[in-house]
Design an enzyme around this catalytic site. Sequence first.
Site, short mmCIF file in Angstrom:
data_model
loop_
_atom_site.label_atom_id
_atom_site.label_comp_id
_atom_site.label_asym_id
_atom_site.label_seq_id
_atom_site.Cartn_x
_atom_site.Cartn_y
_atom_site.Cartn_z
N ASP A 128 9.75 -2.14 2.70
CA ASP A 128 9.25 -0.77 2.91
C ASP A 128 8.88 -0.08 1.60
OD1 ASP A 128 9.98 -1.10 5.63
OD2 ASP A 128 12.03 -0.53 5.10
N HIS A 175 3.84 -3.40 8.08
CA HIS A 175 3.14 -2.61 7.07
C HIS A 175 2.52 -1.42 7.79
CE1 HIS A 175 3.42 -5.39 3.89
NE2 HIS A 175 2.53 -6.25 4.34
P1 GDP Z 1 5.74 -2.10 3.35
O1 GDP Z 1 6.64 -2.74 4.34
O2 GDP Z 1 6.17 -2.34 1.94
O3 GDP Z 1 4.29 -2.38 3.55
O4 GDP Z 1 5.95 -0.54 3.55
P2 GDP Z 1 5.19 0.42 4.53
O5 GDP Z 1 3.76 0.08 4.59
O6 GDP Z 1 5.97 0.52 5.80
O7 GDP Z 1 5.29 1.78 3.72
C1 GDP Z 1 6.28 2.68 3.91
C2 GDP Z 1 5.74 4.03 4.24
O8 GDP Z 1 5.37 4.71 3.05
C3 GDP Z 1 4.49 4.08 5.11
O9 GDP Z 1 4.66 5.10 6.06
C4 GDP Z 1 3.36 4.40 4.13
O10 GDP Z 1 2.29 5.08 4.75
C5 GDP Z 1 4.06 5.26 3.17
N1 GDP Z 1 3.54 5.30 1.81
C6 GDP Z 1 3.07 4.29 1.05
N2 GDP Z 1 2.78 4.72 -0.19
C7 GDP Z 1 3.08 6.05 -0.21
C8 GDP Z 1 3.02 7.07 -1.21
O11 GDP Z 1 2.67 6.84 -2.36
N3 GDP Z 1 3.44 8.32 -0.84
C9 GDP Z 1 3.87 8.62 0.39
N4 GDP Z 1 4.25 9.87 0.66
N5 GDP Z 1 3.96 7.68 1.37
C10 GDP Z 1 3.57 6.42 1.06
#
Ligand code: GDP
Length: 427
Positions: free
Chosen positions: A12, A40
């Site tokens: 995440d 994601h």
């Molecule tokens: P992954 O499993 O690493 O791909 O993580 P996710 O895609 O589930 O990302 C976690 C959450 O953080 C998601 O809701 C994204 O939209 C959000 N997100 C990613 N980068 C940022 C950021 O720079 N700022 C904010 N506020 N949210 C972010």
Amino acid sequence: MVRAIVGANWGDEGKGKITDMLGEKSDIIVRFQGGSNAGHTIINEYGKFALHLLPSGVFYQHTTCIIGNGVALNIPYLQKEIDDIVSKGVPKPHILVSDRAQILMPYHIDFDAYEEERLGGKAFGSTKSGIAPFYSDKYAKIGFQVSELFDEDTLVEKVARVAEQKNILLEHMYHKPLIDPKELLETLHEYRDMVAPYVCDTSLYISNALKEGKTVLLEGQLGTLKDPDFGIYPMVTSSSTLAAYGAIGAGIAPYEIKDIITVVKAYSSAVGAGEFVSEIFGDEADELRRRGGDGGEFGATTGRPRRMGWFDAVASRYGVRMQGATEVALTVLDVLGYLDEIPVCVGYEIDGEVTKDFPVTAKLKKAKPVYEVLPGWKEEIRGITKYEDLPENCRKYIEFIEKELGVPVTMVSNGPGRHEIIHRAQA
Ligand code: GDP
């Protein structure tokens, strides 16, 4: 050129967004491990998507998306994700599935749930996607490879053999309905027909593409701390989350991976049980959870509230080292703008001694966080596009983290949107 995007923490970290962004410049995007157990979150012009199995490149017409041999392939789920994005207006993506990928069987999902039920209070907090039973069977050599779907004699014999073994467990250990081999064979015929249009030797496909100078992106799931060897065993996932495994799970030579972008989150969050030294609780945690990510920190697959904590330099430095990070993308920094002061975990106190090296789980259980407190910047940083325009205390926070990690922070993500990213020139 092969580039990997992987996580340094518990998952995440925001890899989806970075993959989506870099996918724009890639010819091929490969999932190399895991299955539909993590997700994601991607926000783009088509809407907001939670992808679990499909590589993030599915939104681009110029990319080929590959489900590599290392993945736990849930075939009906693959079909469902393809249908889902197409129904929301995304043009049909170009997808290939490795003929050596193994199939996540319906009984893997059942066994996952039965085992969690049997363990009761001692359960792992599995997403019940069947991942652990899948990888157990793969290495016990009773898994089904995609290629076997197209070899009827072998399939019939193997279905009977595997059903016999599984039924002993179902009957005597779990007291659950048995597998009917005839039914299972029919299901596998359906799977065969669903997956047939996508199947090929993807390792050869990638090898040929590399010879032509194509760009390949390996898309990791979860993060270092969930790796079965180097994570917080046993509270880990069942396939390697490391960039090194990308070579195996995609079927390429290890020396082809030139760039390992490791995604590090500006604070900590984790789903499921397991050691988490810098975890915070109560109102402090609730506030960070509510403000975190994009609309709160809740699991993309399970919807479970994530456990929250301050940035952990000990775990993250280890996380980037085990990935072999060549550069770091620091994400969700915008979320911290409300804090007067920001604690950062810089050491673990274990039996009265402070260490900066991430230990094995037994020692981790005893670790207490040693914090250094940095001043906050108390400003909204979304919308800022140049590093120099960030508030001074924000830059200091980034540079502090960079020093702790020992790897250049080349990207700073300051919002969930695809283009909310600050590229940082290296001195
Ligand atoms: P992954 O499993 O690493 O791909 O993580 P996710 O895609 O589930 O990302 C976690 C959450 O953080 C998601 O809701 C994204 O939209 C959000 N997100 C990613 N980068 C940022 C950021 O720079 N700022 C904010 N506020 N949210 C972010």
